[in-house]
Design a protein around this motif. Sequence first.
Motif: not given
Length: 271
Positions: A50-56
Motif C-alpha cells: 500500500f505504501f508503494l502503491g500510494q507513492y508510485l
Amino acid sequence: MTGSELYEIIEATGISLVFLILVFLPMEKVFPAKRNQKFFRPRWILDFCFFLGQYLLWSGLVLWVLNYFGEYLTSIVPKSFQSIIKSQPFIIQVFEVLFLSDFLIYWGHRLQHSVDFLWRFHKVHHSAEHLDWLAAHREHPLDSIYTIGLINLPAFIMGFPLESIAGIIAFRGIWAIYIHSNVRLPIGPLRVLIGAPELHHWHHDLDRRAGNYANISPIMDVIFGTYKCPDTEPEKFGIKEESPNTYLGQIIEPILPVKTWKKIKRRPEKQ
C-alpha cells in the motif's frame, strides 16, 4: 512518463521511506503503545505494498483530481467572495481553513462508517490488524480521493491554488501517519485540543469501530459527543467482516458488486 520522471518518483519514494523510518521507528521503540509488536509484524508486506502503491501509482491520480476540481471550484466561486477572504489577516485565513476542513472531514468520516457504499472503500483502511507508521498507508485510492478532497475543499472554495496549500497537505499526511503509529505519548489534557495516537487507536478498535472521527483536533468529537479515550490500549484492531489478504484483492474487492465478491470468497484460497 519519461525515464527521468519515473526516476524522480522512485527516488522521492525511497527518500520518503527512509525519512518515515528515521522519524517513527525510534518513537515506536521508545514510546510503544504495544510493547511486543515487532517491526516486521504480520501483514507488513501487505502494508508495504500500500505504501508503494500510494507513492508510485495513486499519488499522481489523487493530485490530478485535486488540481482538476480545485481549478473548477476556484473558477465558479465569486471573485468578490475570495477577495473578502484574502483581505483577512493570514493567520485568520489559516484558522478558517483548518477549522472548516476539520468540520467537513469529521462528518465525512462519520459518513464513511454509516453509509454502506463509502464503508466498502473505507473498510480497507480499517482491515489493518496492527497499527504503526506503515499501516497508515493502507487506504483505497478512491477513499484517499474522498478524504483528501474533503479536507482541502475549504481552501479551494476560498481561492487558494494547490501549490499554496501544499504545506498543509504535507502536514496532514505526516499527522495521519503519527496518529496511526505504535506510539503512546500521553500529553494530558492537551489531547482534547491536539489529539494523540491513543485517540485514533480506539477508533480502530475491533469491538467498537466508532467514535474519534476528527482529523487533527478532537474538538469536533467533543462537540458532537463522539470523543472516546480510555486509559488503556485496545486489545485488537481490524474489522469483523471478511477481507482479502492481498493488495490486489483489497483494491478490487470494494469495486466489485457485493454478490460477485461473495462468490469469490467461497472459493478456497491456495496455500
